[in-house]
Design a protein around this motif. Sequence first.
Motif, mmCIF file in Angstrom:
data_model
loop_
_atom_site.group_PDB
_atom_site.id
_atom_site.type_symbol
_atom_site.label_atom_id
_atom_site.label_comp_id
_atom_site.label_asym_id
_atom_site.label_seq_id
_atom_site.Cartn_x
_atom_site.Cartn_y
_atom_site.Cartn_z
ATOM 1 N N PHE A 279 15.586 33.278 42.233
ATOM 2 C CA PHE A 279 15.660 32.327 41.125
ATOM 3 C C PHE A 279 16.150 30.974 41.640
ATOM 4 C CE2 PHE A 279 15.970 36.373 38.829
ATOM 5 C CZ PHE A 279 14.995 36.166 37.860
ATOM 6 N N ASP A 280 15.578 29.920 41.067
ATOM 7 C CA ASP A 280 16.048 28.568 41.375
ATOM 8 C C ASP A 280 17.316 28.244 40.597
ATOM 9 O OD1 ASP A 280 13.735 27.374 43.043
ATOM 10 O OD2 ASP A 280 12.708 28.259 41.313
ATOM 11 N N TYR A 281 17.388 28.787 39.376
ATOM 12 C CA TYR A 281 18.539 28.512 38.517
ATOM 13 C C TYR A 281 18.977 29.781 37.794
ATOM 14 C CZ TYR A 281 17.031 23.620 38.967
ATOM 15 O OH TYR A 281 16.661 22.397 39.448
ATOM 16 N N ILE A 282 20.271 29.846 37.540
ATOM 17 C CA ILE A 282 20.825 30.834 36.613
ATOM 18 C C ILE A 282 21.602 30.068 35.555
ATOM 19 C CG2 ILE A 282 22.451 32.739 36.297
ATOM 20 C CD1 ILE A 282 21.819 33.676 39.117
ATOM 21 N N TRP A 283 21.203 30.241 34.286
ATOM 22 C CA TRP A 283 21.990 29.717 33.166
ATOM 23 C C TRP A 283 22.889 30.860 32.688
ATOM 24 C CZ3 TRP A 283 20.140 25.657 34.837
ATOM 25 C CH2 TRP A 283 18.945 25.032 34.522
ATOM 26 N N LEU A 284 24.191 30.653 32.686
ATOM 27 C CA LEU A 284 25.133 31.691 32.248
ATOM 28 C C LEU A 284 25.827 31.193 30.987
ATOM 29 C CD1 LEU A 284 26.573 34.353 32.564
ATOM 30 C CD2 LEU A 284 28.067 33.318 34.283
ATOM 31 N N ASP A 285 25.521 31.833 29.843
ATOM 32 C CA ASP A 285 25.891 31.248 28.552
ATOM 33 C C ASP A 285 26.478 32.288 27.600
ATOM 34 O OD1 ASP A 285 26.168 29.084 26.912
ATOM 35 O OD2 ASP A 285 24.092 29.041 26.232
ATOM 36 N N GLY A 286 27.416 33.097 28.086
ATOM 37 C CA GLY A 286 28.056 34.097 27.239
ATOM 38 C C GLY A 286 29.099 33.484 26.324
ATOM 39 N N PHE A 287 29.640 34.303 25.426
ATOM 40 C CA PHE A 287 30.774 33.851 24.625
ATOM 41 C C PHE A 287 31.972 33.612 25.548
ATOM 42 C CE2 PHE A 287 28.716 35.894 20.814
ATOM 43 C CZ PHE A 287 28.659 34.738 20.043
ATOM 44 N N SER A 288 33.093 33.190 24.993
ATOM 45 C CA SER A 288 34.254 32.796 25.790
ATOM 46 C C SER A 288 34.824 33.975 26.576
ATOM 47 C CB SER A 288 35.341 32.220 24.880
ATOM 48 O OG SER A 288 35.917 33.251 24.092
ATOM 49 N N THR A 289 35.624 33.652 27.568
ATOM 50 C CA THR A 289 36.174 34.678 28.458
ATOM 51 C C THR A 289 37.058 35.676 27.724
ATOM 52 O OG1 THR A 289 38.040 33.222 28.994
ATOM 53 C CG2 THR A 289 36.124 33.149 30.459
ATOM 54 N N GLN A 290 37.703 35.267 26.655
ATOM 55 C CA GLN A 290 38.572 36.181 25.919
ATOM 56 C C GLN A 290 37.787 37.102 24.991
ATOM 57 O OE1 GLN A 290 42.060 36.426 26.518
ATOM 58 N NE2 GLN A 290 41.154 35.298 28.231
ATOM 59 N N LYS A 291 36.537 36.785 24.746
ATOM 60 C CA LYS A 291 35.708 37.604 23.864
ATOM 61 C C LYS A 291 34.594 38.328 24.613
ATOM 62 C CE LYS A 291 37.972 36.153 20.260
ATOM 63 N NZ LYS A 291 37.353 35.371 19.178
ATOM 64 N N ASN A 292 34.270 37.875 25.807
ATOM 65 C CA ASN A 292 33.100 38.382 26.525
ATOM 66 C C ASN A 292 33.362 38.433 28.029
ATOM 67 O OD1 ASN A 292 29.584 37.311 26.597
ATOM 68 N ND2 ASN A 292 30.483 39.305 26.942
ATOM 69 N N SER A 293 34.545 38.923 28.409
ATOM 70 C CA SER A 293 34.931 38.911 29.826
ATOM 71 C C SER A 293 34.004 39.751 30.694
ATOM 72 C CB SER A 293 36.370 39.411 29.977
ATOM 73 O OG SER A 293 36.505 40.732 29.468
ATOM 74 N N GLU A 294 33.205 40.635 30.070
ATOM 75 C CA GLU A 294 32.255 41.449 30.833
ATOM 76 C C GLU A 294 31.320 40.597 31.685
ATOM 77 O OE1 GLU A 294 32.752 41.470 27.507
ATOM 78 O OE2 GLU A 294 32.052 43.330 26.597
ATOM 79 N N LEU A 295 31.016 39.374 31.197
ATOM 80 C CA LEU A 295 30.065 38.516 31.907
ATOM 81 C C LEU A 295 30.744 37.406 32.701
ATOM 82 C CD1 LEU A 295 27.107 38.195 29.384
ATOM 83 C CD2 LEU A 295 27.588 39.941 31.093
ATOM 84 N N TRP A 296 32.070 37.508 32.848
ATOM 85 C CA TRP A 296 32.795 36.490 33.611
ATOM 86 C C TRP A 296 33.595 37.108 34.756
ATOM 87 C CZ3 TRP A 296 30.754 32.099 32.350
ATOM 88 C CH2 TRP A 296 30.364 31.843 31.030
ATOM 89 N N SER A 297 33.235 38.309 35.158
ATOM 90 C CA SER A 297 34.002 38.985 36.207
ATOM 91 C C SER A 297 33.476 38.628 37.591
ATOM 92 C CB SER A 297 33.939 40.506 36.019
ATOM 93 O OG SER A 297 32.671 41.007 36.399
#
Length: 598
Positions: free
Chosen positions: A470-488
Amino acid sequence: MHRRHQAMSLKLDIFEYRDYLQKSYGEILYRVPIDAGLGCPHRRSDNKGGCTFCPEDGARAVQLGDAEQIEEQIEKGVRFAQRRYGATAFMAYLQAFTNTFSSVEQLEELVKKICSKHNFRAIAFGTRPDCLPDEVVDFLRTLNNRLDVWIELGVQSCHDKTLKRINRGHGWKESCEAIIKLHRADISVAAHLIIGLPGEGLEEYLQTVKKVAALPIDAIKLHNLHILEGTKLADEYRTSRFEVLSEHEYAEILLQLLPQIPEQIPIIRLTTDSPPSGLLAPQWSMSKGQFRKYLATQMRARTVAQGCALRDNSAASVRPPSTVQDRAVVTEDSSVTFYNKRVKEHYHTLAGARSEAENKFCTPSGLEEKLKRDQTVRILDICFGLGYNSLVSCELAIENSAALEITALELDRQVVERAAREIRMKNNLFDWNNCLDILCRDGRWQHRGCSIELLWGDARYTATRAGANFDYIWLDGFSTQKNSELWSVDFFRTLYPLLKSDGLLLTYCAAIPVRSGLMQAGFHVGETEPFGRERSGTIASPNQSLITRELPERDLHLINSVKGIPYRDPSGTRTNKEILRAREYEILRAKGAGAGKQ
């Protein structure tokens, strides 16, 4: 502000066997497992042979311990159910081995002994399709007049090739004949199926479920394959290492199988229990309860329910939308976002949903320049949500007559469906509503050199199936306190090899644990211009030369303190609360040990 894996009810949208029992008897009948020692006709006299997956004890229930006498087993089983579940009503369950492998006289004595020990409301016999002679079925028919009788039939698969490979000793024909024979005798039948047998995949599982569901069964039990120590299957696994199903993979399969099971058929169970000490594979990180919660979340978000593919309407594969609706909000640039009532966050900044896609992702990434320069550009859009990031990118590509390939990851089908209804953005480039409609229906959209493929599910799993380069990854989850699964840091390590060496990852998030986690995953990290708030966005790349705006000194200092301890999810299965709690403990330990991050 953005997409997340929403915490939803533990209740699965299936007809559970316990609900059937509650409706039929006015209370739940709890099973009391019994090992009558009847053996198996498919084993030799030395107890060798038999099915490759079957352990030496014939799948004897763990709670029986070393109890040998039936009276003691019943006493233990009843006491266990009373203590653990508060049980007041019971069903005897002859579970281990083949419980019709006996003469009628022996079966009569066995049932008499069982019923003399406790006032059971029903009795279930676990058995094989090739061990139901006419005289035994006649006995069961007579018994059924005074005590409800169930036959738990080990069908396992409809594929003779598989049945031969696992040394089952019978074919699909025998299973069909046994089910029909029992049905004609007015005896209830629960079909047991194993999901994950070697040599089978989704197509084979679907064929088995559809064929079994078309027969006159009264319940169904699904087992995910467990490979137990001491079995022939364990030897085969050690030699060939065939694939076994992870919790994510098994959940994805269930999401395909459950819609094919008629909603009036009770489901006894969806997962297997095995003693950890005897389990070779698979080694799951989720407990049984955690898996149920995960599956319930997936089913609700992706509008999946038992039997939904069989409903006779134009939306047969989709259940009704959730009663909890996100609230539409018009932002300052006149574009629409939603307010998620469960998460209590907006999907976008109120400064502008469309403007955020432009100013947080497209512009700072240099997307337009790359579209003009490269033959094809590839984007991984994590948390597709209302679609702004992908669709604004497509507009840029069409304006520049460029080719753009987007792979989008999303859990919540309902938010995309609602966006298709409520976001009105039609221009001379393409119709956004039509695009979103097609993505909801088909999962793929193409128009004037642009394509979007939408993968439904937990991004921690679907990212591993999204491809690479991939040329780009857009990472646009909810905030870290609500969606930490995607910020690890562990998720970032999954993403790192998906980018080209000159690729860029962009996100609105500027949290210190996120920037620290990106760095620990191997990225070089910088920041982008703020939009809609004071904090900047984050840009990351495997290539340091592409980071033109370095992180401020204050952030670098915090990254090297306890505040820089990242979110961790080593198994890729932790919940948001578990990830946050683990980080809190790690911070406390670091402070207590004076670990140098002060």
